[in-house]
Design a protein around this motif. Sequence first.
Motif, PDB file in Angstrom:
ATOM      1  N   ARG A  45      70.291  42.568  39.339  1.00 46.22           N
ATOM      2  CA  ARG A  45      69.801  42.753  37.965  1.00 46.22           C
ATOM      3  C   ARG A  45      69.482  44.226  37.698  1.00 46.22           C
ATOM      4  NH1 ARG A  45      66.660  38.045  39.595  1.00 46.22           N
ATOM      5  NH2 ARG A  45      67.628  36.151  38.745  1.00 46.22           N
ATOM      6  N   ILE A  48      72.624  46.143  37.042  1.00 44.50           N
ATOM      7  CA  ILE A  48      73.092  45.910  35.668  1.00 44.50           C
ATOM      8  C   ILE A  48      72.263  46.726  34.683  1.00 44.50           C
ATOM      9  CG2 ILE A  48      73.245  44.187  33.834  1.00 44.50           C
ATOM     10  CD1 ILE A  48      73.978  42.127  36.019  1.00 44.50           C
ATOM     11  N   ASN A  49      70.956  46.779  34.882  1.00 44.33           N
ATOM     12  CA  ASN A  49      70.105  47.562  33.982  1.00 44.33           C
ATOM     13  C   ASN A  49      70.505  49.032  33.979  1.00 44.33           C
ATOM     14  OD1 ASN A  49      68.607  45.318  33.287  1.00 44.33           O
ATOM     15  ND2 ASN A  49      67.009  45.674  34.822  1.00 44.33           N
ATOM     16  N   GLU A  52      73.688  49.513  32.070  1.00 45.23           N
ATOM     17  CA  GLU A  52      73.482  49.476  30.621  1.00 45.23           C
ATOM     18  C   GLU A  52      72.996  50.821  30.090  1.00 45.23           C
ATOM     19  OE1 GLU A  52      72.287  44.774  29.898  1.00 45.23           O
ATOM     20  OE2 GLU A  52      70.712  46.240  30.338  1.00 45.23           O
ATOM     21  N   ARG A  53      72.297  51.568  30.917  1.00 45.34           N
ATOM     22  CA  ARG A  53      71.716  52.840  30.473  1.00 45.34           C
ATOM     23  C   ARG A  53      72.695  53.996  30.536  1.00 45.34           C
ATOM     24  NH1 ARG A  53      66.699  54.094  33.950  1.00 45.34           N
ATOM     25  NH2 ARG A  53      66.840  56.012  32.707  1.00 45.34           N
ATOM     26  N   HIS A  85      78.290  39.669  32.759  1.00 48.32           N
ATOM     27  CA  HIS A  85      77.925  40.886  32.034  1.00 48.32           C
ATOM     28  C   HIS A  85      79.131  41.820  31.958  1.00 48.32           C
ATOM     29  CE1 HIS A  85      75.914  44.658  31.003  1.00 48.32           C
ATOM     30  NE2 HIS A  85      74.860  43.944  30.653  1.00 48.32           N
ATOM     31  N   ASP A  86      79.273  42.498  30.834  1.00 47.30           N
ATOM     32  CA  ASP A  86      80.433  43.371  30.601  1.00 47.30           C
ATOM     33  C   ASP A  86      80.557  44.500  31.615  1.00 47.30           C
ATOM     34  OD1 ASP A  86      81.140  41.878  28.415  1.00 47.30           O
ATOM     35  OD2 ASP A  86      80.311  43.266  26.925  1.00 47.30           O
ATOM     36  N   LYS A  87      79.442  44.969  32.167  1.00 55.60           N
ATOM     37  CA  LYS A  87      79.483  46.097  33.093  1.00 55.60           C
ATOM     38  C   LYS A  87      79.597  45.659  34.560  1.00 55.60           C
ATOM     39  CE  LYS A  87      79.179  49.967  32.225  1.00 55.60           C
ATOM     40  NZ  LYS A  87      78.193  51.000  31.873  1.00 55.60           N
TER      41      LYS A  87
END
Length: 264
Positions: A45, A48-49, A52-53, A85-87
Amino acid sequence: MKLTDTHCHLYLEHFDDDREQVINRAIENGIERILIPGIDLNSSRSAINLAERFPQVFAAVGVHPNSGSEWNEDTFAKLMKLSKHDKVVAIGEIGLDFFHEHKPKQVQENIFREQLELAKDTKLPVVVHHRNATTKTIQLLNEWYKTLEETDSELVERPGVLHSYSGDIKQYEQAKAMNLFVGVTGPITYNNANLLREVILEVDLNQVLIETDAPFLSPHPFRGKRNEPARVRIVADKIADLRGISNDELAKRTYNNAARLFEW
């Protein structure tokens, strides 16, 4: 020169004081793609965070063999959800570790098999840990690869990467037959890395990825210090020197290899 670091763990506490600076330093040094594999659900997780950044950062999700104690009947479904998730571009870091052996070998193998099935279901390549376990790892990957062939899976051409490759030439040939990539880390620069250098002299450069495994495995002359993605350039330059090609050519090859494997 465009570079990639296809394996680093930037969510670890080693980077709590300067994580953003470390990523920016990598970008300033030409690293255009960074892959952060999880080692358990929480770190997956966190990966993923971070993805996203930062546009340059991507994530893999998985349970490392040394984190096998957290595996339960719900873990597969939770990883499946994260993988959407897309990434997220891979399932990892998964595999076997017969050096630490925090879990019995058979338990590790069962967890590895389940995550290989997850990769098959999601059509995402695998990022594979194989410390002191290359023979068994390749055996299980070969069994899985045959199922990919039988089902005409798109992963046949890009099944995954053996992270921080530590096998011999014969094992590399077995990996090559499965279209597996090999990840090369800081130890390629160490004086005692004779076996790894022998492999790198023979490996198909279309199957090579460059990695740091940061914060671990810092290349010479930083051995023993915290590693970071910017130092992947040292790994790339060493491979280029061994193979007698330009640094630019090696960077281009490995950049394209990563793009082909992870489709980013």
